[in-house]
Design a protein around this motif. Structure first.
Motif, mmCIF file in Angstrom:
data_model
loop_
_atom_site.group_PDB
_atom_site.id
_atom_site.type_symbol
_atom_site.label_atom_id
_atom_site.label_comp_id
_atom_site.label_asym_id
_atom_site.label_seq_id
_atom_site.Cartn_x
_atom_site.Cartn_y
_atom_site.Cartn_z
ATOM 1 N N ARG A 176 34.156 28.156 37.450
ATOM 2 C CA ARG A 176 35.260 28.720 38.212
ATOM 3 C C ARG A 176 36.554 28.218 37.868
ATOM 4 O O ARG A 176 36.738 27.138 37.038
ATOM 5 C CB ARG A 176 35.194 28.307 39.801
ATOM 6 C CG ARG A 176 33.924 29.106 40.532
ATOM 7 C CD ARG A 176 33.671 28.859 41.863
ATOM 8 N NE ARG A 176 32.647 29.605 42.288
ATOM 9 C CZ ARG A 176 31.859 29.345 43.220
ATOM 10 N NH1 ARG A 176 32.035 28.154 43.876
ATOM 11 N NH2 ARG A 176 30.752 30.050 43.552
ATOM 12 N N ARG A 177 37.513 28.876 38.236
ATOM 13 C CA ARG A 177 38.826 28.439 37.771
ATOM 14 C C ARG A 177 39.185 28.558 36.276
ATOM 15 O O ARG A 177 40.177 27.736 35.801
ATOM 16 C CB ARG A 177 39.294 26.954 38.238
ATOM 17 C CG ARG A 177 39.205 26.711 39.722
ATOM 18 C CD ARG A 177 39.962 25.643 40.268
ATOM 19 N NE ARG A 177 39.700 25.363 41.621
ATOM 20 C CZ ARG A 177 40.060 26.133 42.969
ATOM 21 N NH1 ARG A 177 40.405 27.391 42.531
ATOM 22 N NH2 ARG A 177 39.667 25.648 43.739
ATOM 23 N N LEU A 178 38.499 29.566 35.865
ATOM 24 C CA LEU A 178 38.774 30.090 34.313
ATOM 25 C C LEU A 178 39.555 31.360 34.362
ATOM 26 O O LEU A 178 39.524 31.906 33.116
ATOM 27 C CB LEU A 178 37.635 29.918 33.471
ATOM 28 C CG LEU A 178 36.811 28.546 33.656
ATOM 29 C CD1 LEU A 178 35.500 28.562 32.877
ATOM 30 C CD2 LEU A 178 37.834 27.446 32.663
ATOM 31 N N GLY A 179 39.703 32.032 35.364
ATOM 32 C CA GLY A 179 40.139 33.621 35.197
ATOM 33 C C GLY A 179 39.339 34.509 35.184
ATOM 34 O O GLY A 179 39.453 35.685 35.051
ATOM 35 N N TYR A 180 37.857 34.268 35.452
ATOM 36 C CA TYR A 180 36.891 35.267 35.198
ATOM 37 C C TYR A 180 36.879 36.038 36.411
ATOM 38 O O TYR A 180 36.621 37.487 36.108
ATOM 39 C CB TYR A 180 35.327 34.440 35.120
ATOM 40 C CG TYR A 180 35.132 33.495 33.972
ATOM 41 C CD1 TYR A 180 36.135 33.785 32.930
ATOM 42 C CD2 TYR A 180 34.222 32.839 33.825
ATOM 43 C CE1 TYR A 180 35.780 33.112 31.653
ATOM 44 C CE2 TYR A 180 33.865 32.199 32.895
ATOM 45 C CZ TYR A 180 34.734 32.238 31.785
ATOM 46 O OH TYR A 180 34.412 31.584 30.544
ATOM 47 N N ALA A 181 37.272 35.830 37.596
ATOM 48 C CA ALA A 181 37.278 36.723 38.614
ATOM 49 C C ALA A 181 38.293 37.690 38.532
ATOM 50 O O ALA A 181 38.175 38.920 38.625
ATOM 51 C CB ALA A 181 37.448 35.958 39.925
ATOM 52 N N ILE A 233 39.575 30.502 49.979
ATOM 53 C CA ILE A 233 39.964 30.257 48.594
ATOM 54 C C ILE A 233 39.725 31.816 48.073
ATOM 55 O O ILE A 233 40.628 32.216 47.285
ATOM 56 C CB ILE A 233 38.887 29.666 47.853
ATOM 57 C CG1 ILE A 233 38.864 28.180 48.321
ATOM 58 C CG2 ILE A 233 38.694 29.772 46.421
ATOM 59 C CD1 ILE A 233 37.662 27.254 47.785
ATOM 60 N N ALA A 234 38.728 32.784 48.433
ATOM 61 C CA ALA A 234 38.728 33.888 47.879
ATOM 62 C C ALA A 234 40.005 34.964 48.595
ATOM 63 O O ALA A 234 40.645 35.602 47.856
ATOM 64 C CB ALA A 234 37.344 34.615 48.475
ATOM 65 N N LYS A 235 40.296 34.741 49.773
ATOM 66 C CA LYS A 235 41.678 35.162 50.297
ATOM 67 C C LYS A 235 42.884 35.192 49.315
ATOM 68 O O LYS A 235 43.628 36.053 48.875
ATOM 69 C CB LYS A 235 41.860 34.963 51.619
ATOM 70 C CG LYS A 235 40.699 35.793 52.616
ATOM 71 C CD LYS A 235 41.066 35.349 54.113
ATOM 72 C CE LYS A 235 41.680 33.853 54.549
ATOM 73 N NZ LYS A 235 41.740 33.734 56.033
ATOM 74 N N GLU A 236 42.941 33.909 49.083
ATOM 75 C CA GLU A 236 44.173 33.376 48.256
ATOM 76 C C GLU A 236 43.965 34.102 46.937
ATOM 77 O O GLU A 236 45.014 34.372 46.224
ATOM 78 C CB GLU A 236 44.227 31.891 48.164
ATOM 79 C CG GLU A 236 45.064 31.375 49.400
ATOM 80 C CD GLU A 236 46.270 31.994 49.896
ATOM 81 O OE1 GLU A 236 47.175 32.058 48.856
ATOM 82 O OE2 GLU A 236 46.457 32.378 50.864
ATOM 83 N N LEU A 237 42.925 33.838 46.220
ATOM 84 C CA LEU A 237 42.612 34.578 44.926
ATOM 85 C C LEU A 237 42.928 36.162 44.998
ATOM 86 O O LEU A 237 43.746 36.548 44.006
ATOM 87 C CB LEU A 237 41.127 34.470 44.481
ATOM 88 C CG LEU A 237 40.659 35.250 43.241
ATOM 89 C CD1 LEU A 237 41.362 34.558 41.892
ATOM 90 C CD2 LEU A 237 39.099 35.130 43.085
ATOM 91 N N TYR A 238 42.434 36.834 45.992
ATOM 92 C CA TYR A 238 42.683 38.278 45.851
ATOM 93 C C TYR A 238 44.262 38.578 46.216
ATOM 94 O O TYR A 238 44.776 39.476 45.693
ATOM 95 C CB TYR A 238 41.779 38.999 47.008
ATOM 96 C CG TYR A 238 40.489 38.651 46.739
ATOM 97 C CD1 TYR A 238 40.033 39.461 45.304
ATOM 98 C CD2 TYR A 238 39.489 38.412 47.606
ATOM 99 C CE1 TYR A 238 38.709 39.388 45.126
ATOM 100 C CE2 TYR A 238 37.985 38.426 47.213
ATOM 101 C CZ TYR A 238 37.679 38.879 46.096
ATOM 102 O OH TYR A 238 36.420 39.182 45.674
ATOM 103 N N LYS A 239 44.958 37.907 46.848
ATOM 104 C CA LYS A 239 46.275 37.796 47.168
ATOM 105 C C LYS A 239 47.138 37.850 45.962
ATOM 106 O O LYS A 239 48.096 38.219 45.526
ATOM 107 C CB LYS A 239 47.000 36.903 48.324
ATOM 108 C CG LYS A 239 46.402 37.507 49.757
ATOM 109 C CD LYS A 239 47.122 36.381 50.804
ATOM 110 C CE LYS A 239 46.590 36.901 52.129
ATOM 111 N NZ LYS A 239 46.955 36.120 52.963
ATOM 112 N N LYS A 240 46.618 36.481 45.183
ATOM 113 C CA LYS A 240 47.252 36.382 43.915
ATOM 114 C C LYS A 240 46.940 37.532 42.884
ATOM 115 O O LYS A 240 47.991 38.138 42.212
ATOM 116 C CB LYS A 240 46.739 35.271 43.141
ATOM 117 C CG LYS A 240 47.308 33.908 43.838
ATOM 118 C CD LYS A 240 46.789 32.576 43.026
ATOM 119 C CE LYS A 240 47.068 31.278 43.836
ATOM 120 N NZ LYS A 240 46.493 30.163 43.337
ATOM 121 N N MET A 241 46.166 38.251 43.029
ATOM 122 C CA MET A 241 45.608 39.575 42.010
ATOM 123 C C MET A 241 46.396 40.743 42.542
ATOM 124 O O MET A 241 46.137 41.831 42.160
ATOM 125 C CB MET A 241 44.185 39.452 41.954
ATOM 126 C CG MET A 241 43.577 38.598 41.309
ATOM 127 S SD MET A 241 41.707 38.812 41.036
ATOM 128 C CE MET A 241 40.736 39.201 42.531
#
Length: 191
Positions: free
Chosen positions: A100-105, A134-142
């Motif tokens: 995680r935190r390597l940009g793979y998602a 965590i997932a919600k923030e990730l998706y918002k950033k994307m």
């Protein structure tokens, strides 16, 4: 360096360690095989140099199973708020805890978004547990935003957030909205 490649049936035997997170939905092998059969271009893995699977994405292209109320479909003339036009859907996206935190998602999501865009989909959507910050923030950033909250979506009674990212076809961004957290629907409204 890890690489993204199409998922193969043999990968199903190698990614159980990727599903160790309590928020990751794990499915039976028939479910994964159905996706591989129907949407092989939307099922990808991140493979490490040593052959280990560090993450995967399962996706599909779909539309509501019934015809749009007004044919042909247009977001401007569609009277049914629950009708879903042609779109990409992320069914599962997970990264192994050690990767995680390597940009793979982001990389896996981008690959599905590109395939969906090439198929002239209006948007890509996904469902995420309302408690999964965590997932919600990730998706918002994307670039995803909450379109609506699906009340009692999961078997344990937790709500899901239906998040969407518009694609090239949605020039006017008519398939996303502000304040989607406040729009509540029942699971049966989300075919």
């Amino acid at each position: 360096m890890s690489t993204i490649r199409p998922m193969r049936p043999t990968d199903l035997l190698k990614f159980s360690s990727t599903n160790l997170d309590h928020l990751t939905e794990t499915y039976n092998i028939g479910f994964y095989l159905e996706y591989l059969t129907k949407w092989p271009d939307l099922c990808r893995v991140i493979e490490a140099k040593d052959g280990r699977i560090d993450g995967y994405i399962l996706g599909k292209l779909e539309a509501s199973p019934f015809s749009p109320p007004i044919h042909p479909y247009s977001p401007d003339t569609n009277p049914d708020p629950n009708y879903l036009p042609w779109h990409g859907h992320i069914t599962a996206l997970t990264i192994a805890p050690h990767a995680r935190r390597l940009g793979y998602a982001s990389r896996l999501s981008e690959s599905l978004e590109q395939q969906s865009d090439a198929a002239e989909a209006w948007f890509v959507d996904l469902f995420v547990r309302a408690s999964n910050e965590i997932a919600k923030e990730l998706y918002k950033k994307m670039g995803y935003s909450v379109y609506r909250r699906v009340v009692d979506y999961y078997n344990d009674g937790e709500d899901a957030l239906d998040m969407r990212k518009p694609l090239t076809r949605d020039v006017g961004r008519k398939h996303v909205r502000e304040g989607g957290d406040e729009v509540r629907v029942k699971p049966e409204d989300v075919w």
